[in-house]
Design a protein around this motif. Structure first.
Motif, PDB file in Angstrom:
ATOM      1  N   MET A 183      51.468  -8.482 -22.224  1.00 19.76           N
ATOM      2  CA  MET A 183      51.765  -8.832 -20.834  1.00 19.76           C
ATOM      3  C   MET A 183      50.913 -10.019 -20.411  1.00 19.76           C
ATOM      4  O   MET A 183      49.725 -10.079 -20.684  1.00 19.76           O
ATOM      5  CB  MET A 183      51.469  -7.635 -19.938  1.00 19.76           C
ATOM      6  CG  MET A 183      51.761  -7.933 -18.488  1.00 19.76           C
ATOM      7  SD  MET A 183      51.754  -6.417 -17.534  1.00 19.76           S
ATOM      8  CE  MET A 183      51.880  -7.060 -15.889  1.00 19.76           C
ATOM      9  N   VAL A 184      51.578 -10.961 -19.765  1.00 16.27           N
ATOM     10  CA  VAL A 184      50.904 -12.167 -19.307  1.00 16.27           C
ATOM     11  C   VAL A 184      51.156 -12.285 -17.818  1.00 16.27           C
ATOM     12  O   VAL A 184      52.267 -12.045 -17.362  1.00 16.27           O
ATOM     13  CB  VAL A 184      51.489 -13.409 -20.027  1.00 16.27           C
ATOM     14  CG1 VAL A 184      50.802 -14.665 -19.542  1.00 16.27           C
ATOM     15  CG2 VAL A 184      51.339 -13.272 -21.513  1.00 16.27           C
ATOM     16  N   ILE A 185      50.106 -12.632 -17.055  1.00 10.56           N
ATOM     17  CA  ILE A 185      50.349 -12.874 -15.623  1.00 10.56           C
ATOM     18  C   ILE A 185      50.253 -14.369 -15.362  1.00 10.56           C
ATOM     19  O   ILE A 185      49.679 -15.112 -16.153  1.00 10.56           O
ATOM     20  CB  ILE A 185      49.356 -12.104 -14.734  1.00 10.56           C
ATOM     21  CG1 ILE A 185      47.929 -12.568 -14.990  1.00 10.56           C
ATOM     22  CG2 ILE A 185      49.496 -10.618 -14.940  1.00 10.56           C
ATOM     23  CD1 ILE A 185      46.967 -12.069 -13.948  1.00 10.56           C
ATOM     24  N   ARG A 239      57.004 -17.464 -24.398  1.00 12.30           N
ATOM     25  CA  ARG A 239      56.553 -16.791 -23.172  1.00 12.30           C
ATOM     26  C   ARG A 239      57.690 -16.867 -22.162  1.00 12.30           C
ATOM     27  O   ARG A 239      58.071 -17.955 -21.733  1.00 12.30           O
ATOM     28  CB  ARG A 239      55.298 -17.477 -22.635  1.00 12.30           C
ATOM     29  CG  ARG A 239      54.787 -16.871 -21.360  1.00 12.30           C
ATOM     30  CD  ARG A 239      53.573 -17.605 -20.867  1.00 12.30           C
ATOM     31  NE  ARG A 239      52.365 -17.251 -21.622  1.00 12.30           N
ATOM     32  CZ  ARG A 239      51.156 -17.672 -21.281  1.00 12.30           C
ATOM     33  NH1 ARG A 239      50.988 -18.448 -20.235  1.00 12.30           N
ATOM     34  NH2 ARG A 239      50.108 -17.317 -21.994  1.00 12.30           N
ATOM     35  N   GLN A 264      55.282 -12.102 -23.679  1.00 16.61           N
ATOM     36  CA  GLN A 264      54.890 -13.105 -24.673  1.00 16.61           C
ATOM     37  C   GLN A 264      54.918 -12.487 -26.049  1.00 16.61           C
ATOM     38  O   GLN A 264      54.484 -11.343 -26.232  1.00 16.61           O
ATOM     39  CB  GLN A 264      53.503 -13.642 -24.353  1.00 16.61           C
ATOM     40  CG  GLN A 264      52.995 -14.620 -25.390  1.00 16.61           C
ATOM     41  CD  GLN A 264      51.713 -15.271 -24.944  1.00 16.61           C
ATOM     42  OE1 GLN A 264      51.550 -15.603 -23.787  1.00 16.61           O
ATOM     43  NE2 GLN A 264      50.793 -15.445 -25.850  1.00 16.61           N
ATOM     44  N   ALA A 284      41.932 -11.410 -11.539  1.00 16.32           N
ATOM     45  CA  ALA A 284      43.296 -11.793 -11.915  1.00 16.32           C
ATOM     46  C   ALA A 284      43.323 -13.227 -12.413  1.00 16.32           C
ATOM     47  O   ALA A 284      44.026 -13.565 -13.374  1.00 16.32           O
ATOM     48  CB  ALA A 284      44.219 -11.625 -10.720  1.00 16.32           C
ATOM     49  N   TRP A 312      42.124 -13.291 -15.898  1.00 13.72           N
ATOM     50  CA  TRP A 312      43.174 -12.778 -16.775  1.00 13.72           C
ATOM     51  C   TRP A 312      44.224 -13.864 -17.035  1.00 13.72           C
ATOM     52  O   TRP A 312      44.648 -14.100 -18.163  1.00 13.72           O
ATOM     53  CB  TRP A 312      43.814 -11.540 -16.126  1.00 13.72           C
ATOM     54  CG  TRP A 312      44.812 -10.823 -16.973  1.00 13.72           C
ATOM     55  CD1 TRP A 312      45.144 -11.128 -18.265  1.00 13.72           C
ATOM     56  CD2 TRP A 312      45.605  -9.709 -16.603  1.00 13.72           C
ATOM     57  NE1 TRP A 312      46.095 -10.266 -18.710  1.00 13.72           N
ATOM     58  CE2 TRP A 312      46.391  -9.379 -17.712  1.00 13.72           C
ATOM     59  CE3 TRP A 312      45.720  -8.949 -15.444  1.00 13.72           C
ATOM     60  CZ2 TRP A 312      47.298  -8.339 -17.691  1.00 13.72           C
ATOM     61  CZ3 TRP A 312      46.603  -7.902 -15.434  1.00 13.72           C
ATOM     62  CH2 TRP A 312      47.390  -7.597 -16.543  1.00 13.72           C
ATOM     63  N   TRP A 313      44.612 -14.540 -15.946  1.00 15.71           N
ATOM     64  CA  TRP A 313      45.644 -15.573 -16.067  1.00 15.71           C
ATOM     65  C   TRP A 313      45.180 -16.696 -16.999  1.00 15.71           C
ATOM     66  O   TRP A 313      45.890 -17.098 -17.918  1.00 15.71           O
ATOM     67  CB  TRP A 313      45.952 -16.109 -14.664  1.00 15.71           C
ATOM     68  CG  TRP A 313      46.760 -17.365 -14.631  1.00 15.71           C
ATOM     69  CD1 TRP A 313      47.864 -17.646 -15.374  1.00 15.71           C
ATOM     70  CD2 TRP A 313      46.533 -18.508 -13.806  1.00 15.71           C
ATOM     71  NE1 TRP A 313      48.344 -18.889 -15.059  1.00 15.71           N
ATOM     72  CE2 TRP A 313      47.547 -19.445 -14.098  1.00 15.71           C
ATOM     73  CE3 TRP A 313      45.587 -18.823 -12.824  1.00 15.71           C
ATOM     74  CZ2 TRP A 313      47.618 -20.675 -13.463  1.00 15.71           C
ATOM     75  CZ3 TRP A 313      45.676 -20.053 -12.191  1.00 15.71           C
ATOM     76  CH2 TRP A 313      46.682 -20.968 -12.516  1.00 15.71           C
ATOM     77  N   ARG A 363      44.435 -15.838 -21.021  1.00 16.31           N
ATOM     78  CA  ARG A 363      45.508 -15.473 -21.939  1.00 16.31           C
ATOM     79  C   ARG A 363      46.074 -16.746 -22.549  1.00 16.31           C
ATOM     80  O   ARG A 363      46.610 -17.595 -21.853  1.00 16.31           O
ATOM     81  CB  ARG A 363      46.593 -14.719 -21.163  1.00 16.31           C
ATOM     82  CG  ARG A 363      47.662 -14.151 -22.054  1.00 16.31           C
ATOM     83  CD  ARG A 363      47.133 -12.950 -22.796  1.00 16.31           C
ATOM     84  NE  ARG A 363      48.230 -12.094 -23.242  1.00 16.31           N
ATOM     85  CZ  ARG A 363      48.769 -12.175 -24.457  1.00 16.31           C
ATOM     86  NH1 ARG A 363      48.298 -13.036 -25.324  1.00 16.31           N
ATOM     87  NH2 ARG A 363      49.765 -11.391 -24.784  1.00 16.31           N
ATOM     88  N   LEU A 401      48.483 -19.121 -25.067  1.00 11.59           N
ATOM     89  CA  LEU A 401      49.888 -19.142 -25.494  1.00 11.59           C
ATOM     90  C   LEU A 401      49.891 -19.057 -27.017  1.00 11.59           C
ATOM     91  O   LEU A 401      49.973 -20.048 -27.718  1.00 11.59           O
ATOM     92  CB  LEU A 401      50.540 -20.433 -24.987  1.00 11.59           C
ATOM     93  CG  LEU A 401      52.046 -20.562 -25.191  1.00 11.59           C
ATOM     94  CD1 LEU A 401      52.784 -19.387 -24.603  1.00 11.59           C
ATOM     95  CD2 LEU A 401      52.556 -21.845 -24.556  1.00 11.59           C
TER      96      LEU A 401
END
Lengths: 430, 372
Positions: A1-3, A132, A143, B254, B257-258, B261, B263
């Protein structure tokens, strides 16, 4: 999970209810609301697995030249897809702009291209394609990294090809074809022809002239259909870097130039690369595409931390054919490895073949010998001088055995080796 | 193992020494000690261990109490004096508990500040000032004890403007009788180990505390305070600030977290072996230097110069005498001079400076011959 960045913004928006109703419960309720919305958004996002990604064949490119990786993305699902794609390659593949935004209708297809510019020789591989896909609100995304194998083969650059035209001109001179004024300098009798002004009077065949109305000269051509065996050493000594280039790459450059030249001169070229065991072998390639075939064979060679087993390599050379050949050993003149490993097998090799050792010199060594300012410099100079003396001694020993030694700087070695080959050819010593 | 010890011997010895010193210090320091002022177990200059010991020798039982709960467990009857030192640690709640527990006994509070006096429920102005010379008793309240003919001498004392007391000051009494069974001692200095011998301080302290057969010495602790003792900063701030801070903290989480992460995973490069070709040569140079191989280095440099000079003059480098003769003739320099530079039997350099000079001279000779 990606925000996404919208989630922290949405959380900050909660300041308004907190000011209106200042209690901790407001905070937790707002957090719960945001979390639920994000979870629903994630749930509604399209699964990356519903995309089918295929990669076209990239083939090979020369080091430092561009190539393209093309990905065909197909949407197998029934919903339109909006996603970000990352086509990841190992860093030395030089993948530029490898992030792609795609929008696909249901059942649609799209092609994305990533340009590659290899910075390293060898097989460079892709790491995977990461997809994504954000949900409808853009709060969360699914993703997944999909395994889409891909490889680009980066060939040795063959920088020394710029020396090829001048050496081919010299070869034609040997042949006697390019300039009629010079008789062929080769050693094989070719034909008789009429004397023209400017021909060397020494080449007049008096016996034939006596039988003829005109004066007749003999023409000569260089010997053809000889064998050249290139042996590339990939052992630990070839790993040493001069500047930023391993000795192995400089030796490859020299081998490519010599192979291209010998193929044009009508000789057959065999190629061997190895250390403890044979790593690459190209048999009797006399065709025009010799350079390409050798590049292909060399692309994946890397130095190995092991000592070269010269007796095995010499055996392999003999197995290639019994015909007398010019054996070119592309190995650095490291005194220890030459004396301990190479010397014992040379006499057997010399019995059947003519042997040339081509070695890459280090210009920094001479530079180090001349540095004499401080005590460290002086001791360094002494050490460098000692290494130079040992190399010279090894070279003397080889010369005493009847081996020709071509010892030159990395960028000088290919033309020097080609010149040596032409000189041997001119004297008919192949 | 022994090799490891050899290499790290100094570190190991330093470590062992430090450890020994720590153990010795811990053993010598003895039992529990406290550094608080007027503490019955503090033997330091501002402690009161001396007074506590003397009281015990005189037949007064001294019980030391360090928390409000322990104080409440004691049976405090009229035959008990409760002495409170470090009263600044008393809060509103602990002061209430103290007054409640000691309602039957005599309560002596040493060095009470205005806040504490207020917390004890006494309405009396407090003045803190320095005291010059000894103070006579001049008691107006005989209930405090028999201080007839006793002078006390301290540097500084608080005086309480109550109706009765002893040892008058400009604005009140240094030993003040504030309430029924409550005595405020404004000069806690008379309890100190250092000052107990000044004037009649010891007598004053013993007479004040020795009236009953038992003394409960209460040292209040800050840990007994409850949340609403005093005014908190929180009551001054807007009520939404705490929840807003929490919300911003959650937003930062948050944000982390954003941004954290990636790619997809990091792309890794299978790295090739990287060996510089000069590495071994440089290492050999360092080896020469660490071994101070001057003779060998000079030998190698001479031979190198001989080789290059000989190849320039097209002479065999093996015949040194011929080479020396030829070079001296070519450069117009004395034969002995050249012989001392590149000759077979030239002396080896005795010091590093000589080696550097020799190396420079050899390089110069090389270039000179190259120029001719």
């Amino acid at each position: 999970m990606v925000i996404t960045g919208r989630v922290p913004l949405l959380l900050l928006l909660g300041l308004v209810p907190v000011v209106l109703r200042p209690a901790m419960s407001t905070v937790w309720l707002w957090l719960l609301l945001v979390a639920m919305t994000t979870a629903v958004d994630w749930f509604l996002a399209v699964k990356p697995q519903s995309l089918r990604i295929e990669r076209g064949d990239i083939g090979s490119t020369r080091l430092g030249h561009e190539a393209e990786s093309r990905l065909t993305v197909g949407n197998l699902g029934t919903r339109p897809v909006r996603a970000v794609l990352r086509d990841a390659w190992q860093p030395s593949a030089g993948a530029e702009n490898n992030r792609h935004h795609i929008r696909l209708a249901a059942g649609g297809r799209a092609v994305v291209t990533t340009s590659l510019c290899p910075r390293r020789r060898g097989d460079l591989r892709s790491v995977g394609v990461t997809v994504r896909a954000p949900g409808p609100l853009g709060l969360a995304a699914r993703q997944r990294t999909l395994d889409v194998p891909g490889m680009v083969r980066s060939l040795p650059p063959f920088e020394s090809r710029k020396h090829l035209p001048s050496r081919l001109a010299r070869l034609r001179e040997l042949d006697g074809r390019s300039a009629v004024r010079i008789r062929g300098a080769g050693t094989e009798f070719d034909s008789l022809r009429e004397y023209v002004r400017g021909d060397d009077v020494r080449s007049i065949d008096w016996r034939a002239s006596a039988r003829n109305r005109n004066v007749v000269v003999r023409t000569w051509q260089p010997e053809r259909d000889r064998r050249v065996v290139l042996v590339l050493d990939t052992s630990r000594v070839s790993a040493a870097r001069i500047g930023d280039v391993p000795r192995l790459d400089a030796a490859m450059d020299a081998a490519l130039l010599l192979a291209a030249l010998a193929a044009r001169a009508g000789d057959r070229v065999d190629f061997l690369a190895g250390d403890r065991r044979v790593r690459a072998r190209v048999r009797a390639a006399g065709a025009r595409d010799i350079a390409a075939r050798l590049q292909e064979a060399m692309a994946d060679l890397d130095p190995v931390i092991a000592e070269a087993d010269w007796s095995a390599l010499a055996g392999e050379v003999n197995r290639l054919g019994r015909q007398r050949a010019l054996v070119v050993l592309l190995t650095p003149l490291e005194p220890a490895s030459v004396i301990e490993s190479l010397l014992p097998v040379l006499p057997a090799l010399l019995k059947h073949h003519r042997v040339v050792v081509a070695s890459v010199q280090d210009p920094a060594l001479g530079e180090m010998t001349r540095q004499r300012e401080s005590l460290t410099d002086v001791y360094g100079a002494a050490a460098a001088a000692r290494v130079v003396q040992q190399r010279r001694r090894a070279s003397d020993i080889l010369a005493a055995l009847g081996v020709h030694v071509v010892d030159a700087d990395a960028d000088q070695l290919p033309p020097a080796l080609a010149d040596h080959y032409l000189a041997l050819k001119a004297r008919g010593l192949l | 193992m022994s090799g490891w010890f050899e290499r790290n011997r100094s570190m190991v010895l330093i470590g062992l020494g430090t450890l020994t010193a720590l153990i010795v210090a811990a053993l010598l320091s003895g039992g529990p000690r406290t550094g608080a002022d007027h503490d019955p177990e503090n033997p330091g200059s501002r402690g009161s261990q001396a007074l506590a010991r003397v009281l015990e020798q005189e037949g007064v039982r001294v019980d030391i109490v360090r928390s409000a709960a322990a104080l409440e467990e004691q049976t405090l009857d009229p035959a008990t004096t409760v002495l409170v030192t470090s009263p600044s640690n008393l809060g509103t709640s602990t002061a209430d508990r103290l007054v409640e527990a000691a309602r039957d006994s005599t309560l002596v509070v040493a060095g009470a500040a205005p806040g504490t006096v207020e917390a004890l429920g006494v309405d009396a102005p407090v003045a803190l000032r320095s005291v010059e010379g000894a103070r006579p008793a001049d008691c107006t309240d005989t209930g405090l004890g028999n201080f007839e003919g006793i002078d006390i001498e301290v540097d500084q004392a608080a005086s309480y403007a109550t109706s009765a007391g002893c040892f008058a000051s400009e604005s009140g009494w240094i030993v003040a009788s504030a309430d029924e069974g409550l005595i405020l001692l404004g000069a806690p200095g008379i309890l100190e180990n250092d000052q107990v011998l000044r004037a009649d301080n010891a007598a004053a302290a013993l007479r004040l505390l020795g009236q009953q057969p038992r003394v409960v010495w209460y040292v209040p602790s800050l840990g007994d305070l409850v949340g609403d003792d005093g005014v908190s900063l929180r009551s001054l701030l807007p009520p939404w600030l705490t929840p807003a801070t929490w919300l911003v903290g959650l937003a930062v989480l948050a944000l982390i977290w954003w941004r954290a992460r990636r790619l997809g995973a990091l792309a890794v490069e299978p790295l090739p072996v990287s060996v510089r070709s000069l590495e071994t040569t440089e290492a050999r140079g360092r080896l020469y230097r660490s071994a101070s191989a001057r003779e060998h280095a000079a030998d190698v440099l001479r031979r190198s110069t001989r080789d290059s000079v000989a190849s320039h003059l097209r002479l065999p480098p093996s015949d040194v005498d011929v080479l020396v003769r030829d070079v001296s003739a070519r450069l117009d320099r004395a034969t002995t001079d050249i012989d001392a530079l590149i000759g077979d039997r030239a002396p080896s350099p005795g010091s590093d400076d000589e080696l550097i000079r020799l190396a420079a001279a050899l390089a110069e000779l090389d270039t000179e011959v190259g120029r001719t």
